[in-house]
Design a protein around this motif. Structure first.
Motif, PDB file in Angstrom:
ATOM      1  N   THR A 208     -84.812   6.194  28.730  1.00 26.83           N
ATOM      2  CA  THR A 208     -83.549   5.633  28.255  1.00 26.83           C
ATOM      3  C   THR A 208     -82.459   5.897  29.275  1.00 26.83           C
ATOM      4  O   THR A 208     -82.253   7.046  29.686  1.00 26.83           O
ATOM      5  CB  THR A 208     -83.154   6.264  26.906  1.00 26.83           C
ATOM      6  OG1 THR A 208     -84.141   5.920  25.917  1.00 26.83           O
ATOM      7  CG2 THR A 208     -81.791   5.767  26.444  1.00 26.83           C
ATOM      8  N   MET A 209     -81.767   4.853  29.690  1.00 30.95           N
ATOM      9  CA  MET A 209     -80.648   5.031  30.609  1.00 30.95           C
ATOM     10  C   MET A 209     -79.380   5.305  29.800  1.00 30.95           C
ATOM     11  O   MET A 209     -79.015   4.533  28.914  1.00 30.95           O
ATOM     12  CB  MET A 209     -80.446   3.800  31.487  1.00 30.95           C
ATOM     13  CG  MET A 209     -79.304   3.949  32.496  1.00 30.95           C
ATOM     14  SD  MET A 209     -79.361   2.737  33.823  1.00 30.95           S
ATOM     15  CE  MET A 209     -79.081   1.212  32.930  1.00 30.95           C
ATOM     16  N   CYS A 210     -78.731   6.419  30.124  1.00 31.23           N
ATOM     17  CA  CYS A 210     -77.500   6.813  29.456  1.00 31.23           C
ATOM     18  C   CYS A 210     -76.332   6.567  30.403  1.00 31.23           C
ATOM     19  O   CYS A 210     -76.310   7.089  31.525  1.00 31.23           O
ATOM     20  CB  CYS A 210     -77.577   8.290  29.064  1.00 31.23           C
ATOM     21  SG  CYS A 210     -76.118   8.892  28.197  1.00 31.23           S
ATOM     22  N   THR A 211     -75.367   5.778  29.957  1.00 27.73           N
ATOM     23  CA  THR A 211     -74.250   5.396  30.819  1.00 27.73           C
ATOM     24  C   THR A 211     -72.936   5.982  30.308  1.00 27.73           C
ATOM     25  O   THR A 211     -72.841   6.445  29.180  1.00 27.73           O
ATOM     26  CB  THR A 211     -74.125   3.863  30.891  1.00 27.73           C
ATOM     27  OG1 THR A 211     -73.711   3.368  29.612  1.00 27.73           O
ATOM     28  CG2 THR A 211     -75.454   3.227  31.276  1.00 27.73           C
ATOM     29  N   LEU A 212     -71.917   5.901  31.137  1.00 22.59           N
ATOM     30  CA  LEU A 212     -70.589   6.404  30.793  1.00 22.59           C
ATOM     31  C   LEU A 212     -69.678   5.297  30.265  1.00 22.59           C
ATOM     32  O   LEU A 212     -68.509   5.548  29.975  1.00 22.59           O
ATOM     33  CB  LEU A 212     -69.946   7.055  32.017  1.00 22.59           C
ATOM     34  CG  LEU A 212     -70.697   8.242  32.619  1.00 22.59           C
ATOM     35  CD1 LEU A 212     -69.979   8.738  33.870  1.00 22.59           C
ATOM     36  CD2 LEU A 212     -70.866   9.363  31.615  1.00 22.59           C
ATOM     37  N   ASP A 213     -70.223   4.093  30.155  1.00 21.77           N
ATOM     38  CA  ASP A 213     -69.396   2.943  29.800  1.00 21.77           C
ATOM     39  C   ASP A 213     -70.272   1.888  29.141  1.00 21.77           C
ATOM     40  O   ASP A 213     -71.477   1.801  29.421  1.00 21.77           O
ATOM     41  CB  ASP A 213     -68.746   2.387  31.079  1.00 21.77           C
ATOM     42  CG  ASP A 213     -68.091   1.033  30.852  1.00 21.77           C
ATOM     43  OD1 ASP A 213     -67.249   0.933  29.955  1.00 21.77           O
ATOM     44  OD2 ASP A 213     -68.441   0.084  31.578  1.00 21.77           O
ATOM     45  N   PHE A 214     -69.696   1.093  28.269  1.00 20.37           N
ATOM     46  CA  PHE A 214     -70.427   0.036  27.571  1.00 20.37           C
ATOM     47  C   PHE A 214     -70.483  -1.254  28.387  1.00 20.37           C
ATOM     48  O   PHE A 214     -71.418  -2.039  28.244  1.00 20.37           O
ATOM     49  CB  PHE A 214     -69.744  -0.244  26.225  1.00 20.37           C
ATOM     50  CG  PHE A 214     -70.455  -1.245  25.362  1.00 20.37           C
ATOM     51  CD1 PHE A 214     -71.542  -0.878  24.582  1.00 20.37           C
ATOM     52  CD2 PHE A 214     -70.030  -2.573  25.312  1.00 20.37           C
ATOM     53  CE1 PHE A 214     -72.194  -1.795  23.774  1.00 20.37           C
ATOM     54  CE2 PHE A 214     -70.673  -3.502  24.501  1.00 20.37           C
ATOM     55  CZ  PHE A 214     -71.765  -3.110  23.728  1.00 20.37           C
ATOM     56  N   TYR A 215     -69.512  -1.474  29.260  1.00 21.32           N
ATOM     57  CA  TYR A 215     -69.420  -2.750  29.962  1.00 21.32           C
ATOM     58  C   TYR A 215     -69.926  -2.659  31.405  1.00 21.32           C
ATOM     59  O   TYR A 215     -71.101  -2.909  31.672  1.00 21.32           O
ATOM     60  CB  TYR A 215     -67.987  -3.289  29.881  1.00 21.32           C
ATOM     61  CG  TYR A 215     -67.670  -3.824  28.493  1.00 21.32           C
ATOM     62  CD1 TYR A 215     -68.098  -5.087  28.098  1.00 21.32           C
ATOM     63  CD2 TYR A 215     -66.974  -3.062  27.565  1.00 21.32           C
ATOM     64  CE1 TYR A 215     -67.837  -5.588  26.835  1.00 21.32           C
ATOM     65  CE2 TYR A 215     -66.704  -3.541  26.289  1.00 21.32           C
ATOM     66  CZ  TYR A 215     -67.142  -4.803  25.925  1.00 21.32           C
ATOM     67  OH  TYR A 215     -66.896  -5.291  24.667  1.00 21.32           O
ATOM     68  N   GLU A 216     -69.062  -2.333  32.359  1.00 15.65           N
ATOM     69  CA  GLU A 216     -69.514  -2.289  33.750  1.00 15.65           C
ATOM     70  C   GLU A 216     -70.653  -1.302  33.945  1.00 15.65           C
ATOM     71  O   GLU A 216     -71.581  -1.556  34.720  1.00 15.65           O
ATOM     72  CB  GLU A 216     -68.343  -1.920  34.663  1.00 15.65           C
ATOM     73  CG  GLU A 216     -67.318  -3.027  34.835  1.00 15.65           C
ATOM     74  CD  GLU A 216     -66.224  -2.618  35.809  1.00 15.65           C
ATOM     75  OE1 GLU A 216     -66.152  -3.249  36.887  1.00 15.65           O
ATOM     76  OE2 GLU A 216     -65.460  -1.686  35.491  1.00 15.65           O
ATOM     77  N   GLY A 217     -70.577  -0.158  33.260  1.00 12.52           N
ATOM     78  CA  GLY A 217     -71.617   0.864  33.403  1.00 12.52           C
ATOM     79  C   GLY A 217     -72.981   0.397  32.950  1.00 12.52           C
ATOM     80  O   GLY A 217     -74.002   0.967  33.339  1.00 12.52           O
ATOM     81  N   GLN A 218     -73.008  -0.651  32.115  1.00 10.67           N
ATOM     82  CA  GLN A 218     -74.281  -1.200  31.647  1.00 10.67           C
ATOM     83  C   GLN A 218     -74.562  -2.581  32.246  1.00 10.67           C
ATOM     84  O   GLN A 218     -75.392  -3.323  31.739  1.00 10.67           O
ATOM     85  CB  GLN A 218     -74.290  -1.251  30.119  1.00 10.67           C
ATOM     86  CG  GLN A 218     -74.212   0.132  29.486  1.00 10.67           C
ATOM     87  CD  GLN A 218     -74.385   0.118  27.978  1.00 10.67           C
ATOM     88  OE1 GLN A 218     -74.804  -0.876  27.395  1.00 10.67           O
ATOM     89  NE2 GLN A 218     -74.067   1.230  27.338  1.00 10.67           N
ATOM     90  N   ALA A 219     -73.838  -2.906  33.308  1.00 11.04           N
ATOM     91  CA  ALA A 219     -74.045  -4.166  34.050  1.00 11.04           C
ATOM     92  C   ALA A 219     -73.790  -5.396  33.193  1.00 11.04           C
ATOM     93  O   ALA A 219     -74.421  -6.441  33.372  1.00 11.04           O
ATOM     94  CB  ALA A 219     -75.455  -4.215  34.648  1.00 11.04           C
ATOM     95  N   ARG A 220     -72.824  -5.307  32.277  1.00 13.04           N
ATOM     96  CA  ARG A 220     -72.472  -6.486  31.495  1.00 13.04           C
ATOM     97  C   ARG A 220     -71.545  -7.384  32.307  1.00 13.04           C
ATOM     98  O   ARG A 220     -70.767  -6.922  33.142  1.00 13.04           O
ATOM     99  CB  ARG A 220     -71.789  -6.071  30.189  1.00 13.04           C
ATOM    100  CG  ARG A 220     -72.761  -5.682  29.090  1.00 13.04           C
ATOM    101  CD  ARG A 220     -72.031  -5.339  27.799  1.00 13.04           C
ATOM    102  NE  ARG A 220     -72.907  -5.452  26.646  1.00 13.04           N
ATOM    103  CZ  ARG A 220     -73.703  -4.480  26.212  1.00 13.04           C
ATOM    104  NH1 ARG A 220     -73.718  -3.320  26.841  1.00 13.04           N
ATOM    105  NH2 ARG A 220     -74.483  -4.666  25.163  1.00 13.04           N
ATOM    106  N   LEU A 221     -71.603  -8.676  31.993  1.00 13.79           N
ATOM    107  CA  LEU A 221     -70.761  -9.655  32.660  1.00 13.79           C
ATOM    108  C   LEU A 221     -69.523 -10.011  31.845  1.00 13.79           C
ATOM    109  O   LEU A 221     -68.678 -10.785  32.302  1.00 13.79           O
ATOM    110  CB  LEU A 221     -71.559 -10.946  32.915  1.00 13.79           C
ATOM    111  CG  LEU A 221     -72.814 -10.817  33.786  1.00 13.79           C
ATOM    112  CD1 LEU A 221     -73.565 -12.137  33.790  1.00 13.79           C
ATOM    113  CD2 LEU A 221     -72.467 -10.383  35.198  1.00 13.79           C
ATOM    114  N   ASP A 222     -69.394  -9.438  30.636  1.00 11.32           N
ATOM    115  CA  ASP A 222     -68.365  -9.899  29.706  1.00 11.32           C
ATOM    116  C   ASP A 222     -67.269  -8.875  29.440  1.00 11.32           C
ATOM    117  O   ASP A 222     -66.560  -8.961  28.435  1.00 11.32           O
ATOM    118  CB  ASP A 222     -69.013 -10.310  28.379  1.00 11.32           C
ATOM    119  CG  ASP A 222     -69.776  -9.164  27.713  1.00 11.32           C
ATOM    120  OD1 ASP A 222     -70.083  -8.166  28.397  1.00 11.32           O
ATOM    121  OD2 ASP A 222     -70.069  -9.276  26.506  1.00 11.32           O
ATOM    122  N   GLY A 223     -67.085  -7.885  30.318  1.00  9.28           N
ATOM    123  CA  GLY A 223     -66.005  -6.920  30.149  1.00  9.28           C
ATOM    124  C   GLY A 223     -64.699  -7.432  30.723  1.00  9.28           C
ATOM    125  O   GLY A 223     -64.606  -8.559  31.218  1.00  9.28           O
ATOM    126  N   ALA A 224     -63.664  -6.604  30.668  1.00  8.87           N
ATOM    127  CA  ALA A 224     -62.375  -6.981  31.247  1.00  8.87           C
ATOM    128  C   ALA A 224     -62.432  -7.002  32.771  1.00  8.87           C
ATOM    129  O   ALA A 224     -61.621  -7.666  33.413  1.00  8.87           O
ATOM    130  CB  ALA A 224     -61.296  -6.008  30.774  1.00  8.87           C
TER     131      ALA A 224
END
Length: 312
Positions: A208-224
């Motif tokens: 399991t990859m544990c990140t410090l962020d929900f958006y950029e930290g998880q490689a999402r394209l839909d953050g601010a």
């Protein structure tokens, strides 16, 4: 009831090696230990009387989810009564919620590494002051899957950071302290057996990859903010998959590290709400998501019931 008889027999066999221990000599020298974020303390509460029989601690992000879990496990163990409510033991603070029935404690931890880290410091101290023995801690929650269909349940072997390293780094006095993030293989095997017995949803073991962020930290394209392309995102997630990572969340690394450093057997059981290789936003209906969220509860409930000898 059988679970009470089993616990009593196990306690007779128990020795000091099975108790929860702290790696902090200062605690034993303190006149009183106030668990600020729980609104509980050794000077104001008889923690051994309140929690000494606890054998299973289940933690999750949402207070509502953890209250639902304690209601569910009460029914499973035959401890629930018609119209029974479960008061929040941590009433008086809005940081965390805590519920208890029989040998099971259910605690919310909020979202992210800092929030669960604070909770775990106080939870481990609570178990220590209560003289609990042979305790198992299981995190139940939701996550994003990698290469898994929504609704799949992942049992975490190791928690990794965003660079796929199976370790948790904490800065203490300006210096890095690195701790292992291995989780109990024995617990995972027991949980997998329970999943096979239920045979209602896909259950896998993976990192399991544990990140410090929900958006950029998880490689999402839909953050601010977004400084990478869809192609770069896909390459990163494919590399994670190749490294054995099957899901992404935000608490597992510190959870594994702190439980391991305390000598407490632990597991992480999370259900995937989407396959991140196919998108970033959760599109399932509210009803479907509620059903997904019950899957870790059902699996862990079966595990607890089996550990206590079957039917209560």
């Amino acid at each position: 009831m059988r679970w009470q008889r089993n616990i009593k027999e196990n306690n007779i066999k128990c020795n000091n090696e099975h108790l929860v221990h702290l790696s902090n000599p200062n605690i034993s020298e303190m006149k009183e230990d106030f668990l600020y974020h729980f609104n509980l303390g050794t000077g104001t509460h008889d923690l051994q009387a309140m929690f000494g029989d606890v054998k299973f601690v289940c933690v999750g992000g949402s207070p509502a989810r953890m209250k639902a879990f304690i209601s569910y496990i009460g029914e499973e163990l035959g401890l629930a009564q018609p119209g029974m409510d479960h008061p929040n033991i941590c009433e008086g603070t809005d940081r965390y919620a805590m519920y208890k029935i029989g040998p099971v404690l259910s605690v919310s931890h909020g979202m992210g590494i800092p929030s669960i880290g604070i909770m775990l410091h106080e939870l481990i101290k609570l178990l220590y002051h209560a003289k609990c023995s042979d305790v198992v801690i299981i995190r139940i929650g939701t996550c994003g899957g990698i290469g898994l269909e929504p609704g799949s349940v992942v049992l975490t072997r190791q928690a990794t950071d965003s660079c796929f390293k199976p370790e948790f780094e904490q800065i203490v006095l300006g210096k890095p302290i690195v701790r292992s993030t291995d989780l109990s293989d024995d617990l995972n095997q027991e949980l997998m057996e329970c999943a096979k017995e239920i045979n209602e949803f896909n259950t896998v073991m993976g990192n399991t990859m544990c990140t410090l962020d929900f958006y950029e930290g998880q490689a999402r394209l839909d953050g601010a903010f977004c400084s990478y392309t869809d192609k770069e995102k896909q390459e990163y997630l494919q590399a994670a998959y190749a490294a054995g990572i099957r899901n992404i969340e935000m608490e597992s690394s510190i959870f594994a590290a702190m439980c391991g450093a305390s000598g407490i057997k632990a597991a992480v059981v999370c259900v995937t709400l989407l396959n991140r290789l196919k998108g970033d936003q959760i599109s399932s209906s509210h009803e479907v998501l509620l059903e997904y969220q019950k899957r870790p509860q059902k699996l862990v409930g079966r595990f607890i019931k089996k550990r206590l000898g079957g039917k209560a």
